[in-house]
Design a protein around this motif. Structure first.
Motif, PDB file in Angstrom:
ATOM      1  N   ALA A 118      21.237  23.098 -18.806  1.00  0.00           N
ATOM      2  CA  ALA A 118      20.625  24.404 -18.554  1.00  0.00           C
ATOM      3  C   ALA A 118      19.403  24.214 -17.667  1.00  0.00           C
ATOM      4  N   PRO A 142      15.429  24.886 -16.566  1.00  0.00           N
ATOM      5  CA  PRO A 142      14.226  24.943 -17.414  1.00  0.00           C
ATOM      6  C   PRO A 142      13.914  26.337 -17.940  1.00  0.00           C
ATOM      7  N   CYS A 201      15.976  26.643 -20.997  1.00  0.00           N
ATOM      8  CA  CYS A 201      15.663  25.675 -22.054  1.00  0.00           C
ATOM      9  C   CYS A 201      14.490  26.138 -22.909  1.00  0.00           C
ATOM     10  N   VAL A 202      13.546  26.874 -22.320  1.00  0.00           N
ATOM     11  CA  VAL A 202      12.388  27.330 -23.089  1.00  0.00           C
ATOM     12  C   VAL A 202      12.636  28.681 -23.755  1.00  0.00           C
ATOM     13  N   VAL A 229      18.185  28.617 -24.887  1.00  0.00           N
ATOM     14  CA  VAL A 229      18.722  27.337 -25.373  1.00  0.00           C
ATOM     15  C   VAL A 229      18.011  26.893 -26.640  1.00  0.00           C
ATOM     16  N   ALA A 230      16.715  27.083 -26.720  1.00  0.00           N
ATOM     17  CA  ALA A 230      15.974  26.676 -27.916  1.00  0.00           C
ATOM     18  C   ALA A 230      16.494  27.398 -29.150  1.00  0.00           C
ATOM     19  N   LEU A 248      20.118  26.021 -30.024  1.00  0.00           N
ATOM     20  CA  LEU A 248      20.114  24.686 -30.616  1.00  0.00           C
ATOM     21  C   LEU A 248      19.600  24.707 -32.050  1.00  0.00           C
ATOM     22  N   ILE A 256      20.794  17.288 -24.179  1.00  0.00           N
ATOM     23  CA  ILE A 256      20.411  18.361 -23.264  1.00  0.00           C
ATOM     24  C   ILE A 256      20.052  17.769 -21.900  1.00  0.00           C
ATOM     25  N   THR A 257      20.572  18.400 -20.859  1.00  0.00           N
ATOM     26  CA  THR A 257      20.234  18.028 -19.485  1.00  0.00           C
ATOM     27  C   THR A 257      19.624  19.233 -18.794  1.00  0.00           C
ATOM     28  N   GLU A 258      18.407  19.091 -18.273  1.00  0.00           N
ATOM     29  CA  GLU A 258      17.760  20.152 -17.511  1.00  0.00           C
ATOM     30  C   GLU A 258      18.008  19.929 -16.029  1.00  0.00           C
TER      31      GLU A 258
END
Length: 313
Positions: A99, A101, A104-105, A108-109, A112, A126-128
């Motif tokens: 995902a 960044p 991810c913040v 995704v948080a 997860l 996880i890959t950013e």
């Protein structure tokens, strides 16, 4: 004779680290054994895969061609192994999710946290990265699923299916104590000191393009930050920033205002391969993503005015 996974694994590691000795150490192999594997692979293919130099190795044209294929074959083999192991249920397994960044913040948080609570035995990786990088990683079997951002017409990527999840407005954030208005036009925004993302961010490209199209020159107070730094700078009052609406959730140090005339939006998609079925763990993760999107966009939710869930079959 056919290529063996052990040979491809050795080839991929040498290509990654650029040195036979370090590759052998990473794979816990004796260097002569690794060298024989590479030599056998080159003999089978009838061509050299590496340029050998005293300081290390680099890929030949044939090596460049083989590398993404090898990574995909190794990824598929691992996926098959994971699926077989998961026949007993989701007590174990692995999900590799990619995902950008900005997701991810936020989204995704939440995904997860819910997934980990339900399936604590499943490994999460996880890959950013940017959307293009993530799609390439997906097609090389380096990822099981990816969340990617598109604007306008969805790109057609061979071997990859994009499932639209939601449409999200971009908003203007400022420090919670700033007293900023409820809305900004693009012209008004151009006169505000801004904290600008690194130019590698797709979000930066979209906002720069909007200013350019309207003939405005933004005032940049601080430039080049990554996501966490930009949010912190805005909280400290260094300027405003344009971010996706979901980023502001649970951040009491920030306030958001709608961007109007024009509004800017983006589409968040789930990217998955359409030539290989998902593992049980990846299929479960996919459902957790769908459920999180439905919660975020539900009528009456904090973001219901700014986030619209895409219809799903």
């Amino acid at each position: 004779m056919t290529m063996k996974l052990e040979q491809l694994r050795s080839f991929e590691m040498v290509a990654r680290v650029g040195h036979f000795t370090r590759a052998a150490e990473e794979l816990y192999l004796a260097q002569p054994s690794l060298s024989r594997q590479i030599a056998t692979l080159e003999a089978h293919l009838g061509t050299a895969l590496f340029h050998r130099r005293p300081t290390g190795v680099t890929l030949t044209n044939a090596g460049e061609l083989l590398l993404p294929i090898a990574r995909r074959m190794l990824g598929d083999a691992k996926a098959a192994e994971d699926q077989i192991q998961e026949l007993a249920g989701l007590r174990r397994g692995r999900v590799r999710l990619g995902a950008p960044p900005t997701l991810c913040v936020s989204l995704v948080a939440d995904v997860l946290a819910a997934f980990r609570s339900a399936h604590p035995g499943v490994e999460l990786h996880i890959t950013e990265g940017g959307s293009r990088f993530l799609v390439e990683a997906l097609n090389e079997s380096a990822l099981d699923l990816a969340l990617v951002v598109t604007r306008g017409t969805d790109p057609s990527v061979s071997g990859t299916e994009l499932v639209p999840l939601l449409s999200e407005e971009l908003v203007v954030i400022s420090a919670a104590t700033s007293g900023s208005p409820e809305e900004f036009t693009l012209e008004e925004l151009s006169r505000e000191p801004q904290v600008a993302f690194n130019r590698s961010y797709e979000l930066r490209g979209a906002t720069d393009a909007a200013f350019s199209a309207a003939g405005f020159e933004p005032v940049i107070a601080v430039e080049g930050g990554e996501m966490d730094a930009v949010l912190r700078f805005v909280e400290r009052g260094l300027g405003v920033a344009v971010v996706p609406a979901m980023v502001v959730i649970d951040r009491p140090g920030l306030r958001s205002a709608r961007l109007v005339r024009p509004s800017l939006t983006r589409t968040v998609n789930l990217a998955r391969r359409n030539d290989v079925g998902p593992s049980a763990a990846a299929a479960a993760m996919q459902q957790f993503v769908f459920d999180a999107v439905d919660r975020l966009a539900a009528p009456g939710s904090e973001l219901s005015r700014l986030v619209t869930a895409a219809p799903r079959d």
